[in-house]
Design a protein around this motif. Structure first.
Motif, PDB file in Angstrom:
ATOM      1  N   VAL A   1       1.001  -1.306   0.035  1.00 43.48           N
ATOM      2  CA  VAL A   1       0.044  -0.088   0.161  1.00 43.48           C
ATOM      3  C   VAL A   1       0.997   1.308   0.124  1.00 43.48           C
ATOM      4  O   VAL A   1       1.889   1.271   0.790  1.00 43.48           O
ATOM      5  N   GLY A   2       0.702   2.197  -0.863  1.00 45.56           N
ATOM      6  CA  GLY A   2       1.246   3.427  -0.798  1.00 45.56           C
ATOM      7  C   GLY A   2       0.458   4.517  -0.115  1.00 45.56           C
ATOM      8  O   GLY A   2      -0.626   4.626  -0.326  1.00 45.56           O
ATOM      9  N   VAL A   3       1.069   5.152   0.889  1.00 38.44           N
ATOM     10  CA  VAL A   3       0.342   6.222   1.822  1.00 38.44           C
ATOM     11  C   VAL A   3       0.843   7.542   1.265  1.00 38.44           C
ATOM     12  O   VAL A   3       2.014   7.818   1.145  1.00 38.44           O
ATOM     13  N   ALA A   4      -0.245   8.645   1.232  1.00 38.61           N
ATOM     14  CA  ALA A   4      -0.065   9.922   0.829  1.00 38.61           C
ATOM     15  C   ALA A   4      -0.712  10.801   1.632  1.00 38.61           C
ATOM     16  O   ALA A   4      -2.077  10.347   2.114  1.00 38.61           O
ATOM     17  N   ALA A   5      -0.251  11.599   2.478  1.00 40.69           N
ATOM     18  CA  ALA A   5      -0.696  12.763   3.275  1.00 40.69           C
ATOM     19  C   ALA A   5      -0.549  14.092   3.013  1.00 40.69           C
ATOM     20  O   ALA A   5       0.328  14.482   2.225  1.00 40.69           O
ATOM     21  N   HIS A   6      -1.597  14.880   3.054  1.00 42.47           N
ATOM     22  CA  HIS A   6      -1.782  16.217   2.759  1.00 42.47           C
ATOM     23  C   HIS A   6      -2.363  17.028   3.634  1.00 42.47           C
ATOM     24  O   HIS A   6      -3.325  16.494   4.426  1.00 42.47           O
ATOM     25  N   VAL A   7      -1.928  18.385   3.923  1.00 43.76           N
ATOM     26  CA  VAL A   7      -2.417  19.224   4.975  1.00 43.76           C
ATOM     27  C   VAL A   7      -2.928  20.540   4.161  1.00 43.76           C
ATOM     28  O   VAL A   7      -1.968  20.930   3.577  1.00 43.76           O
ATOM     29  N   ALA A   8      -4.271  20.647   4.297  1.00 46.78           N
ATOM     30  CA  ALA A   8      -4.826  21.824   3.865  1.00 46.78           C
ATOM     31  C   ALA A   8      -5.250  22.814   5.009  1.00 46.78           C
ATOM     32  O   ALA A   8      -5.769  22.357   5.998  1.00 46.78           O
TER      33      ALA A   8
END
Length: 178
Positions: free
Chosen positions: A77-84
């Protein structure tokens, strides 16, 4: 003694009303989460300080590892995190008058005054996406949103609480932690 008990009760009620991150999760119902054992980071959160980024990554890692997953260079699994973040405004207007009169037929009218207060605050949202690395399909998304306090300690506590809540029922189909 009675006032002490009342004070403790009031503090308990205020603590219960304290802000808690709003968390939502979604997943692909066809994804077989029992087949996934490893993960790797595709995108680390940007838009936050390097220290906050490290804390978010460590918190997500801890949650996944607690579920039995292991970080690997080419994970299942590839994990991507973003903050807005976005600025929001609350506008409150208070009216005052001479203390007599009112609305409607019986109101005598009279001059009053109005006072408007604008409060600007920031709301932050952390988004964590997971992808099946073989099929490149999205399999899970978690979001946590809350007002960003000015204190880094409080902001970190809110982020940690959001990540913990986000992964309570992870993987999908498992019972929430008690």
């Amino acid at each position: 003694m009675k006032s002490l008990a009342l004070g403790v009760a009031l503090l308990t009620m205020l603590a219960a009303c304290a802000s808690s991150p709003t968390v939502h999760t979604d997943s692909d119902p066809s994804a077989q989460f029992s087949q996934y054992r490893t993960y790797s980071w595709l995108a680390k959160p940007e838009g936050v300080s390097p220290l906050a980024q490290e804390r978010i990554i460590a918190a997500v890692d801890a949650q996944l590892q607690a579920k039995g997953w292991t970080q690997a260079p080419n994970g299942d699994v590839g994990v991507a995190a973003h903050v807005a973040t976005e600025q929001r405004h609350d506008i409150d207007t208070f009216y005052s008058g001479p203390g007599w009169g009112g609305w409607g037929w019986y109101g005598m009218g009279g001059m009053g005054s109005a006072s408007t207060t604008v409060r600007t605050y920031k709301v932050g949202t952390l988004v964590v996406d997971m992808f099946d690395t073989k099929t490149k399909k999205a399999i899970w998304r978690g979001t946590a949103s809350d007002t960003i306090p000015s204190s880094p300690e409080k902001a970190n506590a809110i982020a940690q609480a959001g990540i913990t809540k986000m992964f309570e029922a992870f993987p999908p189909g498992s019972a929430p932690a008690k």
